[in-house]
Design a protein around this motif. Structure first.
Motif, PDB file in Angstrom:
ATOM      1  N   VAL A  11       0.830  -1.322   0.088  1.00 19.99           N
ATOM      2  CA  VAL A  11      -0.020  -0.218  -0.044  1.00 19.99           C
ATOM      3  C   VAL A  11       0.916   1.398   0.057  1.00 19.99           C
ATOM      4  N   SER A  34      -2.245  -9.621   3.482  1.00 17.28           N
ATOM      5  CA  SER A  34      -3.703  -9.452   2.832  1.00 17.28           C
ATOM      6  C   SER A  34      -4.566 -10.377   3.226  1.00 17.28           C
ATOM      7  N   VAL A  41      -3.011  -0.838   8.132  1.00 17.46           N
ATOM      8  CA  VAL A  41      -2.085   0.089   7.607  1.00 17.46           C
ATOM      9  C   VAL A  41      -1.635   1.159   8.425  1.00 17.46           C
ATOM     10  N   VAL A  76      -8.454  -2.795   2.514  1.00 18.33           N
ATOM     11  CA  VAL A  76      -7.539  -2.072   1.403  1.00 18.33           C
ATOM     12  C   VAL A  76      -7.060  -2.986   0.413  1.00 18.33           C
ATOM     13  N   THR A  81      -3.820   3.437  -2.615  1.00 17.78           N
ATOM     14  CA  THR A  81      -2.969   4.369  -2.074  1.00 17.78           C
ATOM     15  C   THR A  81      -3.761   5.153  -0.932  1.00 17.78           C
TER      16      THR A  81
END
Length: 91
Positions: A11, A34, A41, A76, A81
């Protein structure tokens, strides 16, 4: 013997204004298992930086691929981003 490899997501985290100053970088790539969430994050970047960033993060807003994040449990996707936006002053 492991039958499946752990999935890893990269990420891109971009810091703005006070978050950039606290992190000491404008952008960095964060690799994590993941599936990952916004909270995952944020935990990873807290580990990468000192307490200055940890103090800024609770006041920040976040954009995930340009969309405002209201739920930090949001998943995510790999290669996403995440923008870290502290409160802005001014007019």
């Amino acid at each position: 013997m492991t039958t499946s490899a752990e999935q890893v997501a990269t990420v891109s985290v971009r810091y703005f204004a006070g978050a950039r100053a606290a992190a000491g970088v404008a952008e960095e790539a964060v690799r994590l298992a993941s599936p990952a969430t916004v909270d995952d994050v944020l935990a990873a970047v807290r580990e990468l930086h000192d307490e200055r960033l940890a103090k800024v993060l609770p006041a920040c807003s976040f954009l995930l691929d340009g969309v405002a994040v209201r739920d930090r449990g949001t998943e995510v996707p790999a290669e996403a981003t995440l923008d870290v936006l502290p409160p802005f002053a001014g007019g």
